[in-house]
Design a protein around this motif. Structure first.
Motif, PDB file in Angstrom:
ATOM      1  N   GLU A 180       6.848   5.132  14.028  1.00 40.43           N
ATOM      2  CA  GLU A 180       7.579   5.986  13.099  1.00 40.43           C
ATOM      3  C   GLU A 180       6.744   6.456  11.915  1.00 40.43           C
ATOM      4  N   ARG A 181       5.656   5.788  11.608  1.00 41.75           N
ATOM      5  CA  ARG A 181       4.859   6.127  10.423  1.00 41.75           C
ATOM      6  C   ARG A 181       3.412   6.372  10.837  1.00 41.75           C
ATOM      7  N   ILE A 182       3.204   7.375  11.670  1.00 37.83           N
ATOM      8  CA  ILE A 182       1.871   7.637  12.216  1.00 37.83           C
ATOM      9  C   ILE A 182       0.916   8.113  11.122  1.00 37.83           C
ATOM     10  N   GLY A 183       1.354   9.093  10.331  1.00 38.48           N
ATOM     11  CA  GLY A 183       0.488   9.631   9.281  1.00 38.48           C
ATOM     12  C   GLY A 183       0.071   8.593   8.257  1.00 38.48           C
ATOM     13  N   PRO A 184       1.031   7.890   7.633  1.00 37.49           N
ATOM     14  CA  PRO A 184       0.634   6.848   6.680  1.00 37.49           C
ATOM     15  C   PRO A 184      -0.218   5.751   7.305  1.00 37.49           C
ATOM     16  N   SER A 185       0.038   5.437   8.571  1.00 41.98           N
ATOM     17  CA  SER A 185      -0.767   4.397   9.226  1.00 41.98           C
ATOM     18  C   SER A 185      -2.223   4.831   9.348  1.00 41.98           C
ATOM     19  N   ILE A 186      -2.436   6.099   9.708  1.00 41.14           N
ATOM     20  CA  ILE A 186      -3.813   6.590   9.808  1.00 41.14           C
ATOM     21  C   ILE A 186      -4.478   6.599   8.434  1.00 41.14           C
ATOM     22  N   LEU A 192      -8.578   1.425   4.330  1.00 39.02           N
ATOM     23  CA  LEU A 192      -8.943   0.005   4.394  1.00 39.02           C
ATOM     24  C   LEU A 192     -10.249  -0.203   5.154  1.00 39.02           C
ATOM     25  N   PHE A 193     -10.454   0.562   6.221  1.00 41.38           N
ATOM     26  CA  PHE A 193     -11.653   0.374   7.037  1.00 41.38           C
ATOM     27  C   PHE A 193     -12.915   0.638   6.222  1.00 41.38           C
ATOM     28  N   PHE A 194     -12.911   1.715   5.455  1.00 41.50           N
ATOM     29  CA  PHE A 194     -14.092   2.047   4.662  1.00 41.50           C
ATOM     30  C   PHE A 194     -14.033   1.450   3.258  1.00 41.50           C
ATOM     31  N   LEU A 279      -5.117  -1.566  11.290  1.00 39.58           N
ATOM     32  CA  LEU A 279      -5.086  -1.892   9.864  1.00 39.58           C
ATOM     33  C   LEU A 279      -4.021  -1.071   9.144  1.00 39.58           C
ATOM     34  N   GLY A 280      -3.906   0.201   9.520  1.00 32.63           N
ATOM     35  CA  GLY A 280      -2.900   1.047   8.884  1.00 32.63           C
ATOM     36  C   GLY A 280      -1.485   0.588   9.171  1.00 32.63           C
ATOM     37  N   THR A 281      -1.206   0.225  10.412  1.00 34.53           N
ATOM     38  CA  THR A 281       0.142  -0.243  10.742  1.00 34.53           C
ATOM     39  C   THR A 281       0.460  -1.564  10.045  1.00 34.53           C
ATOM     40  N   LEU A 282      -0.528  -2.426   9.909  1.00 35.82           N
ATOM     41  CA  LEU A 282      -0.306  -3.677   9.175  1.00 35.82           C
ATOM     42  C   LEU A 282       0.035  -3.399   7.715  1.00 35.82           C
ATOM     43  N   ALA A 283      -0.692  -2.474   7.102  1.00 41.87           N
ATOM     44  CA  ALA A 283      -0.429  -2.150   5.701  1.00 41.87           C
ATOM     45  C   ALA A 283       0.939  -1.506   5.526  1.00 41.87           C
ATOM     46  N   ARG A 287       4.104  -3.044   3.400  1.00 43.24           N
ATOM     47  CA  ARG A 287       4.734  -2.318   2.294  1.00 43.24           C
ATOM     48  C   ARG A 287       6.220  -2.120   2.553  1.00 43.24           C
ATOM     49  N   ARG A 288       6.596  -1.832   3.782  1.00 41.61           N
ATOM     50  CA  ARG A 288       8.013  -1.657   4.095  1.00 41.61           C
ATOM     51  C   ARG A 288       8.775  -2.959   3.889  1.00 41.61           C
ATOM     52  N   ARG A 289       8.161  -4.066   4.261  1.00 35.32           N
ATOM     53  CA  ARG A 289       8.825  -5.357   4.088  1.00 35.32           C
ATOM     54  C   ARG A 289       9.004  -5.666   2.604  1.00 35.32           C
TER      55      ARG A 289
END
Length: 310
Positions: A180-186, A192-194, A279-283, A287-289
């Motif tokens: 559901e949150r593809i854009g924010p996950s990317i 986070l990666f860089f 990493l994006g989906t974890l973040a 945040r949603r939690r």
């Protein structure tokens, strides 16, 4: 010293001492072996005196001198080989000079890394050729890469199963964020990666931040592995939806990603995409939690007071 510590000390020192004695004794075994017994030396030297007959000779590091008879082949990985006797099989030297004296006989092929020194009176019944190091090291490289692939696959599998066992709801939240949150996950994943390595390097410049920077750099492997594992579960959950077991979903995603990693020119891209999106989906899930926990139920109005009796 406690009994447990003594036991641990013995468990460590005894095998090391045995291995040390084995290495030291290897050259002596080569010199004192009986007839037709194979000679295998880790490091040291192999000497077959004149009049003595042994079996195959294999030496990993050190010189080999063959004055007697070898009923078999001679293989040297690193060291010079000198032959003045008889070798009924092949002579192979991967690194080192090979000398075949006058009167010596090699019944098989003479395979060397450099040009051998063969006297005019020596006999080589087989072919003389060079070691194909490209083929050997190419096979070794392929085997080492496959071993690394197996190790990484097992590590990701164990990590994913542990996360599903101890944090099943968090895993489902990650899968929901991935759908559901593809854009924010990317966006979060790229940041986070860089960003984590950059922050770690900047922290190393300051004296106060050195422990934080070192710890962060050492923990990047685990952090990236968590992202990779999260992507495996998200992919599997997108294919195998609830109420099917989340373990089956993770295994499906894990298998697809790891098989794709076998393709030479795609493996790096697969790793990058999996880590970034994971990493994006974890973040996003975290945040949603936090947002859901921070929202409290609205306060209700107190009930009206009871009517005053007349």
């Amino acid at each position: 010293m406690s009994a447990t510590r003594r036991l641990l000390t013995l468990c460590v020192t005894v095998p090391l001492a045995a291995l040390f004695l084995l290495v030291l004794a290897a050259p002596a075994w080569a010199a004192d072996a009986g007839k037709d017994e194979p000679q295998i030396v880790l490091t040291g030297q192999v000497v077959v005196p004149a009049g003595q007959t042994v079996g195959d000779v294999v030496i990993f590091n050190g010189p080999a001198t063959i004055d007697g008879t070898v009923r078999g082949s001679v293989t040297s990985f690193n060291g010079d080989v000198s032959i003045s006797g008889t070798v009924t099989g092949d002579v192979t030297s991967f690194n080192g000079d090979v000398t075949v004296a006058s009167g010596a006989r090699v019944g098989g092929d003479l395979v060397t890394q450099s040009a051998p020194n063969v006297a005019s009176g020596a006999t080589v019944e087989g072919d003389r050729r060079r070691v194909n190091r490209d083929v050997i090291f190419g096979r070794f490289t392929w085997i080492s890469r496959f071993a690394v692939w197996v190790a990484v696959s097992v590590s990701i599998l164990v990590l994913g199963l542990l996360l599903l066992l101890f944090a099943p709801r968090a895993a489902e939240s990650v899968a929901l964020a991935a759908r559901e949150r593809i854009g924010p996950s990317i966006g979060w994943g790229v940041g986070l990666f860089f960003g984590l390595p950059i922050v770690s390097v900047i922290a190393l410049v300051t004296i106060v931040g050195i422990p934080f920077g070192v710890g962060m750099l050492l923990g990047l492997a685990l952090i990236y592995s968590l992202g990779y594992t999260a992507s495996c579960f998200a992919l599997g959950r997108a294919l195998i939806k609830p109420p099917t077991s989340r373990y089956l979903a993770f295994l499906a995603g894990w298998a697809i990603v790891r098989v794709a990693s076998l393709v030479p020119f795609v493996s790096g891209l697969v790793w990058f995409v999996a880590v970034v999106y994971g990493l994006g989906t974890l973040a996003v899930a975290a945040r949603r939690r936090e947002t859901m926990v921070g929202v409290t139920a609205p306060a209700t109005m107190p009930p009206p007071p009871p009517p005053v009796p007349a």
